[in-house]
Structure formats: C-alpha cells, structure tokens
Write an enzyme that holds these catalytic residues in place. Structure first.
Site, PDB file in Angstrom:
ATOM      1  N   PHE A   1       0.855  -1.187   0.000  1.00 35.04           N
ATOM      2  CA  PHE A   1       0.000   0.000   0.000  1.00 35.04           C
ATOM      3  C   PHE A   1       0.886   1.230   0.000  1.00 35.04           C
ATOM      4  O   PHE A   1       1.746   1.389   0.863  1.00 35.04           O
ATOM      5  CB  PHE A   1      -0.920   0.029   1.233  1.00 35.04           C
ATOM      6  CG  PHE A   1      -1.834   1.227   1.237  1.00 35.04           C
ATOM      7  CD1 PHE A   1      -3.017   1.219   0.499  1.00 35.04           C
ATOM      8  CD2 PHE A   1      -1.496   2.382   1.936  1.00 35.04           C
ATOM      9  CE1 PHE A   1      -3.843   2.344   0.478  1.00 35.04           C
ATOM     10  CE2 PHE A   1      -2.320   3.499   1.917  1.00 35.04           C
ATOM     11  CZ  PHE A   1      -3.494   3.480   1.179  1.00 35.04           C
TER      12      PHE A   1
ATOM     13  N   ASP B   1       9.663   2.353   1.210  1.00 34.98           N
ATOM     14  CA  ASP B   1       8.522   3.105   1.752  1.00 34.98           C
ATOM     15  C   ASP B   1       8.417   2.793   3.246  1.00 34.98           C
ATOM     16  O   ASP B   1       7.905   1.750   3.649  1.00 34.98           O
ATOM     17  CB  ASP B   1       7.228   2.710   1.025  1.00 34.98           C
ATOM     18  CG  ASP B   1       5.996   3.432   1.586  1.00 34.98           C
ATOM     19  OD1 ASP B   1       6.107   4.062   2.652  1.00 34.98           O
ATOM     20  OD2 ASP B   1       4.928   3.358   0.944  1.00 34.98           O
TER      21      ASP B   1
ATOM     22  N   LYS C   1       3.456   9.778   8.540  1.00 33.63           N
ATOM     23  CA  LYS C   1       2.855   9.213   9.757  1.00 33.63           C
ATOM     24  C   LYS C   1       3.548   9.663  11.050  1.00 33.63           C
ATOM     25  O   LYS C   1       3.272  10.755  11.537  1.00 33.63           O
ATOM     26  CB  LYS C   1       2.803   7.691   9.652  1.00 33.63           C
ATOM     27  CG  LYS C   1       1.684   7.223   8.703  1.00 33.63           C
ATOM     28  CD  LYS C   1       1.423   5.750   8.856  1.00 33.63           C
ATOM     29  CE  LYS C   1       0.312   5.230   7.980  1.00 33.63           C
ATOM     30  NZ  LYS C   1      -1.015   5.514   8.465  1.00 33.63           N
TER      31      LYS C   1
END
Ligand code: PLP
Length: 397
Positions: free
Chosen positions: A123, A210, A239
């Site tokens: 994702f 990532d 995040k």
C-alpha cells in the site's frame, strides 16, 4: 464525503497511550492514529514546543529560508544516513515524490519510459500514481486508467525480480514497503531485502524503501533497512514523523542524490515551521527517551505474550511483526473485533480482513504492553469460539 465506515466513538482527549471519549470512558490505545502519535498523546515536550512555535510563526513560504526546516532536514539526514530531504504533508505525497525521482532518474539515464518494480499487497497511498503502485485491486477499482510504468512481483521472491531484470530493460527502481502495514503486517525477510539491494546495485536501479508506516523507530531501529544493514537511495516518510502533526518527507541519497533540480517539485505547505518543530521535537525526544530500545522491548513483550496466550487456539494462524508493528492473523475475517475491543476499552485495527493490527505509541510501557495482551486475548478467544460467518456476510461487515 462518506469515504469512511466510522466507529461511533469520538475521542476527546489523550494522555500517553490512554484515550478518553466524549462520555469520559477510558481506552488503551494500541493504534496511535495508525502509527502516527509516536510520542503518545499530550507529550509535554511536544505540546510546549508547538505552543511556543505558534506564537512565533506558523507558516512563511518555501520562497524563503526556513531555519526550522533546515534543522529538521539535518536530523533526518543523521538518522537515515542519506543526504537530501523534500518536505511535504502526507505519506502519499512522500511516495509521489519518490516515484517522480525514479522517473527523472530514468530519463536522466536515457530511459524514455521508465518502469518501477512494486510488490503485491503493498500500500503506497490513494493518489493516482500511488494507488497505481499499490498492490490491491480494491484500492484501484473505479479509478482506471491507472498510471503506467509499474511491474508487480510477489514479496519475498527474488527469482521474480531476476526474471523482470532479464526481460525489462526499462526498469529504473524497486519500490518496497519492507514491512507491509495495510497489507497485513507482511514482513520482508532480511536476506530478501539484501538480495534485492544487490540486484538494484547490479542494474543501477534505485532502491526505494517506503517507511511511511514501518519507519521512525517503530521496529527498534530508526528504519527497517537498517536491520538489513544497507543504505537505500530513496526513503519516503510521514505518519510518525510529526507525532500527530501532518508532515511527510522524501529522503534521497546514493544514486538518487541530486536528481531533482530547482523547479522539479514543490509544495506550498511542505516544510512549514510548525510541522518542522514537530519533526525536530519528535526526533530529539525519541533519542533522549530511548524510544527505539523501548519499542523493541515492549514490542517483544506484547508479541511473546500474544504468542504464548494464543498458542494452540484454533483459528489463530500467526502472531507476527517486529517491534511495535504487530499483527495477529486469524483464519477468518475479523473486522467485528474492532467494535468489541472498543467496548472493552481497547483501540486496535483490523486490516487485510483477517489481521488484527497493533501500532502503539513508542512511549508505551511494558506494563501497558501486557495490558494490551490481557485485554485482547479474551476478545480473540471469544470471537473464535463463535461459528465463522459465511464469507458474504463477513465481507459486508
Ligand atoms: N505508504 C504506506 C506504507 C502507508 O502505510 C500509507 C498509509 O497508510 C501511505 C503510504 C499513505 O500515507 P497517507 O495516508 O499519509 O497519504
């Protein structure tokens, strides 16, 4: 827009790893805003730094020097071991930047249609480019035509990457979540990551890690690639980077250093003094409070506790993860557990339909970690003791 199926709970305040809803009910937070609140809620140092920064200046512009941005970039260069940082506001923006770096790197080397290897079940975000890179049809459906130039392979399968290398001369980069978060806490083996890096070096591809969800100390090191012992070329972050203040960063080094020139990329809000204060304070506090070691220790306590308590329970497939990035895979869809956990005063998430996901703040203590186990285990046992729902009813849940 009705883009979320929300739980009927609103949190009014938080302290450390504890939350209180509007009615005053207390919850143990094992999710931290999906890996966002690195320092927990209401950390006095972050609150003080942000409050002071607000009184000085919130935003200026990237048309001018932003000293706090320079300080944040220096910190990120130190902890990543890389050279350059572009600041943005979210994970998908950090990834969008990484994808642009890869394409520009390809064009600079004379590849007219650069291709990027991506992983099944990964994702990377919900913009057109990042959803195209994402390995989940549900995220892509309805948004075709997808952005071209991605070649998908299974995670942990080096032979598949070698095959692509032999047949596709347009490849310029590999883009991987070294621990897939949304995909169900799927951990890339360290020998696989090293092998992948070797292939990248042989072909002069970029290695792009990532670490939006798995990075920033969550696994006991600053970044997952550091467990494997090498330096990637591109690392998108977001995040946990601002402990709750929206911020993203795309970090480059190695073969990706210097690829972007003035005019190649930009962001109005990216790198503003308020977000940068959050970055500097998050990293400094993590260092001073030893939060990497804490994440490792508390993560192990939770994992060992869950493994022991759920051993032999029919319906539990696996307890897995690293540090404070943990998943419990069940043999059936278990989204209903989120509501029963809330009922029991515990905040968790379920992803990939049948994986209970925990991503607590890195300030969680061992006692609080054990409390997560004590609250979760009876819920899982009770859930699995019920007859499994037929597939169609579970999907609607
Ligand atoms: N990359 C990874 C690995 C993620 O887990 C996420 C979000 O879950 C993203 C990118 C997208 O981040 P954002 O929601 O901030 O755009």
């Amino acid at each position: 827009m009705s883009t979320y199926a929300r739980q009927p709970v609103a949190f009014a305040r938080g302290q450390g790893v504890w939350l209180w809803d509007e009615a005053g009910k207390k919850y143990l937070d094992a999710l931290a805003g999906i890996a966002v609140n690195t320092l927990g809620h209401n950390h006095p140092r972050l609150v003080r730094a942000l409050s002071e920064q607000i009184t000085r200046i919130i935003h200026s512009s990237n048309l001018f020097r932003v000293p706090m941005q320079e300080a944040a970039a220096d910190r990120i260069a130190e902890i990543t071991g890389l050279d350059e940082v572009f600041f943005c506001n979210s994970g998908l923006e950090a990834n969008e930047c990484a994808l642009k770096v890869a394409r520009k790197y390809g064009h600079d080397r004379g590849v007219a249609e650069p291709a990027i290897i991506v992983m099944e079940n990964a994702f990377h975000g919900r913009s057109l480019a990042t959803l195209s890179a994402t390995g989940n049809r549900k995220v892509q459906a309805g948004f075709e035509p997808l952005v071209q130039g991605f070649v998908r392979v299974p995670l942990n399968d080096l032979e598949a990457v070698r095959q692509v290398a032999t047949h596709n001369r347009n490849v310029v980069a590999v883009f991987i979540e070294p621990i897939q978060g949304e995909g169900g806490i799927n951990v890339a083996r360290l020998d696989y990551l090293r092998g992948l890096k070797e292939i990248c070096d042989r072909h002069e591809w970029l290695f792009m890690s990532d670490e939006v969800q798995c990075g920033l100390g969550r696994t006991g090191k600053w970044f997952v690639y550091q467990h494997a012992g090498f330096q990637p070329d591109v690392v998108p972050l977001a995040k946990g980077l601002g402990s709750g203040v929206p911020v993203g960063a795309c970090v480059t080094g190695g073969r990706a250093k210097g690829v972007f020139k003035p005019g190649n990329h930009g962001s109005t809000f990216g790198g503003n003094p308020l977000a940068m204060t959050a970055v500097v304070t998050t990293i400094d506090t993590m260092r001073e409070e030893g939060l990497l070691a804490n994440a490792m220790k508390v993560g192990e306590a939770i994992r060992d506790g869950l493994t022991a308590a759920l051993a032999g329970v029919p319906g539990v497939n696996e307890v897995r993860g690293r540090g404070l990035m943990l998943g419990v895979e069940l043999n059936r869809p278990c989204g209903a557990l989120v509501a029963s956990a809330l009922e029991a005063g515990l905040v968790i998430n379920v992803t990939a339909e049948n994986v209970i996901r925990m991503l607590p703040a890195l300030v969680m203590s061992e006692v609080e970690g054990r409390e997560v186990v004590e609250r979760l285990v009876p819920l899982v046992r009770e859930f699995l003791a019920q007859p499994a729902m037929p597939a169609r009813a579970a999907a609607a849940h």
